[in-house]
Design an enzyme around this catalytic site. Structure first.
Site, PDB file in Angstrom:
ATOM      1  N   LYS A 161      -1.439  10.009  33.326  1.00 15.63           N
ATOM      2  CA  LYS A 161      -0.161  10.410  32.715  1.00 15.63           C
ATOM      3  C   LYS A 161       0.170   9.513  31.515  1.00 15.63           C
ATOM      4  CE  LYS A 161       3.948   9.057  34.542  1.00 15.63           C
ATOM      5  NZ  LYS A 161       4.807   8.417  33.549  1.00 15.63           N
ATOM      6  N   ASN A 162       0.171   8.207  31.731  1.00 11.99           N
ATOM      7  CA  ASN A 162       0.670   7.322  30.674  1.00 11.99           C
ATOM      8  C   ASN A 162      -0.261   7.284  29.459  1.00 11.99           C
ATOM      9  OD1 ASN A 162       2.916   6.843  32.162  1.00 11.99           O
ATOM     10  ND2 ASN A 162       2.293   4.824  32.909  1.00 11.99           N
ATOM     11  N   CYS A 165      13.047   7.547  34.104  1.00 13.95           N
ATOM     12  CA  CYS A 165      13.420   7.023  35.421  1.00 13.95           C
ATOM     13  C   CYS A 165      14.434   5.898  35.305  1.00 13.95           C
ATOM     14  CB  CYS A 165      12.167   6.496  36.125  1.00 13.95           C
ATOM     15  SG  CYS A 165      11.117   7.799  36.762  1.00 13.95           S
ATOM     16  N   ARG A 185      15.546  -1.277  30.429  1.00 15.00           N
ATOM     17  CA  ARG A 185      14.510  -0.778  29.523  1.00 15.00           C
ATOM     18  C   ARG A 185      14.914  -0.814  28.041  1.00 15.00           C
ATOM     19  NH1 ARG A 185      11.196   3.823  32.780  1.00 15.00           N
ATOM     20  NH2 ARG A 185       9.481   2.817  31.738  1.00 15.00           N
ATOM     21  N   ASP A 236       4.084   0.088  39.110  1.00 15.99           N
ATOM     22  CA  ASP A 236       4.063   1.513  39.461  1.00 15.99           C
ATOM     23  C   ASP A 236       3.439   1.787  40.830  1.00 15.99           C
ATOM     24  OD1 ASP A 236       5.328   2.119  37.144  1.00 15.99           O
ATOM     25  OD2 ASP A 236       3.626   3.042  36.130  1.00 15.99           O
ATOM     26  N   ARG A 284       7.031  15.092  38.018  1.00 12.78           N
ATOM     27  CA  ARG A 284       6.856  14.520  36.677  1.00 12.78           C
ATOM     28  C   ARG A 284       5.482  13.884  36.527  1.00 12.78           C
ATOM     29  NH1 ARG A 284      11.519  10.634  34.865  1.00 12.78           N
ATOM     30  NH2 ARG A 284       9.867  10.350  33.358  1.00 12.78           N
TER      31      ARG A 284
END
Ligand code: UD1
Length: 417
Positions: free
Chosen positions: A22-23, A117, A122, A306, A398
């Site tokens: 994903k990232n 999220c 952040r 994560d 997601r």
């Protein structure tokens, strides 16, 4: 209503194939806006975050569509058609990765402050520091990030913290800057290396990705890449590994790069879980005499934040006291309260969680508070006796492709609504 319902209490057994990362996909999709020619990205996961980014990139002016299940055709725009719209950007933190490519290629960018999220404050100061260092003007105006740039110029930038996103944004922008850029104290995650490989495949000159210092020699065009395939998702792989251990199962993980999950392998082995590696598979078999372990999350190659929530579930099933220290995001223990509903014994104090493991988990109604918390609740539901209902499951979709089918193939009784 997005809900996952699990009838748990049985070990996961069988094989699971891991999708593209994903990232890495999100960063590489943003970088593809800087290309001068159409290209195809392969092994892109079919997940909600990717679908949202595709919509955003389409709004900006790119022609972008799925060629088949996992391949995306992208024809970058010659000029930007519109702003990245707030309704989409607020769903996806990684839309901040559009800033660097848009500034470098088109000289302007307007991105609403990104959402995603709720796992911590952040900030984006390091992204801004780097992009300003390259000569861009970046400001915050009524909830939007506004960027303008003439010619970007290579420079030397020190990151106070090895932020993944800041490293990516600055690295992408520097590819089209004039002269050399040196970025120090950068993130070393495998997704950074994959992005650098993609940029180089397009014709960029990036060296040192995967180490503390990245050096970039600016080029004038990025027109050399026709196809690029994304690396497997180490966090998805890690999630299934932990699920195997937590349910006392036996699972073969296919399409994984074992080195990318080394910190997890080390911790599982420390807990007495049997982990066998081959070139691109990992087999996890939970042993009988499991032991508690302590974990500190750190930038790669440290233990990934994560996978922290998922490990909290596994450690809740292991007799004894385990301690987790979360060093990356200050708000990433919200899952503990949900796990307590299933019978877990967890005390949270600031950045530390103390887990008294070994009490049996039972099904309950719980709520996903972020993507990885959602994954952790799935693991908890699989390990618990009885039925677990996870609401807010949109978070899970997601980041996990085909989670329902993949779990069913491992013998789980699960329904995703
Ligand atoms: C990326 C990942 C996310 C992962 C995280 C850490 C993507 C799309 N997301 O997020 O899944 O959990 O890395 O591995 O790749 N920070 C600052 N200033 C900044 C930027 C970051 O202080 O300008 C701080 C953050 O508050 C946080 C830490 O740095 O405490 C790590 O954040 P960062 O590495 O930037 O994470 P993301 O790129 O947002």
């Amino acid at each position: 209503m997005h809900k996952v319902i699990i009838k748990g209490g049985r070990p996961l057994e069988g094989k699971v194939r891991i999708s593209g990362a994903k990232n890495a996909s999100l960063a590489i999709l943003c970088a593809s806006l800087m290309a001068d020619k159409p290209l195809v990205l392969e092994n892109i996961p079919y997940i909600n975050d990717v679908k949202v980014l595709i919509e955003i990139i389409g709004t900006i002016g790119a022609k972008i569509y799925w060629q088949d299940y996992q391949s995306l055709y992208i024809e970058p725009p010659e000029k930007i058609n519109g702003d990245a719209p707030y309704e989409l950007v607020k769903k996806l933190r990684a839309s901040n990765l559009l800033l660097g490519p848009m500034l470098a290629k088109f000289g302007c960018a307007k991105v609403s402050l990104p959402g995603g999220c709720n796992i911590g404050s952040r900030p984006m100061d390091l992204h801004f520091k780097g992009l300003r260092g390259l000569g861009a003007e970046v400001s915050l105006e009524r909830g939007h990030i506004i960027g303008r740039a003439g010619k970007l110029t290579g420079t030397q930038i020190y990151l106070d913290f090895p932020s993944v996103g800041a490293t990516e944004n600055i690295m992408m922008a520097a590819c089209l800057a004039e002269g050399q850029t040196i970025i120090e104290n950068v993130a070393k995650e495998p997704e950074i290396v994959d992005l650098a490989n993609f940029l180089n495949a397009m014709g960029a000159k990036v060296r040192g990705a995967g180490t503390d210092i990245i050096k970039i020699e600016g080029v004038t065009s990025l027109d050399k890449c026709q196809r690029y395939s994304i690396i497997p998702d180490r966090i998805e792989a890690g999630t299934y590994m932990v699920a195997a251990a937590a349910t006392r199962g036996n699972v073969l993980i296919e399409n994984v790069i074992p080195k990318h999950v080394e910190p997890l392998i080390a911790k599982l082995r420390e807990a007495n879980v049997d982990v066998e590696e081959s070139e691109d598979t990992i087999t996890v078999t939970a042993g009988k005499q499991l032991k508690p372990v302590d974990i500190k999350t750190l930038p790669y190659p440290g233990f990934p934040t994560d996978l922290q929530s998922q490990m909290m579930v596994f450690l809740s099933t292991v007799p004894g006291t385990s301690v987790i220290i979360e060093n990356i995001f200050e708000n990433r223990f919200q899952v503990a309260d949900e796990l307590k509903r299933l019978g877990a014994k967890i005390k949270v104090e600031g950045r530390m969680a103390v887990i008294e493991g070994g009490s049996s988990l039972h099904g309950a109604h719980v709520k996903a508070t972020d993507l990885r918390a959602g994954a952790a609740l799935v693991i908890a539901g699989l390990a618990a006796s009885g039925e677990t209902h996870i609401s807010n499951a949109i978070y899970i979709y997601r980041g996990y492709q085909d989670i329902e089918n993949k779990l069913k193939l491992l013998g789980a009784e699960v329904r995703c609504l």
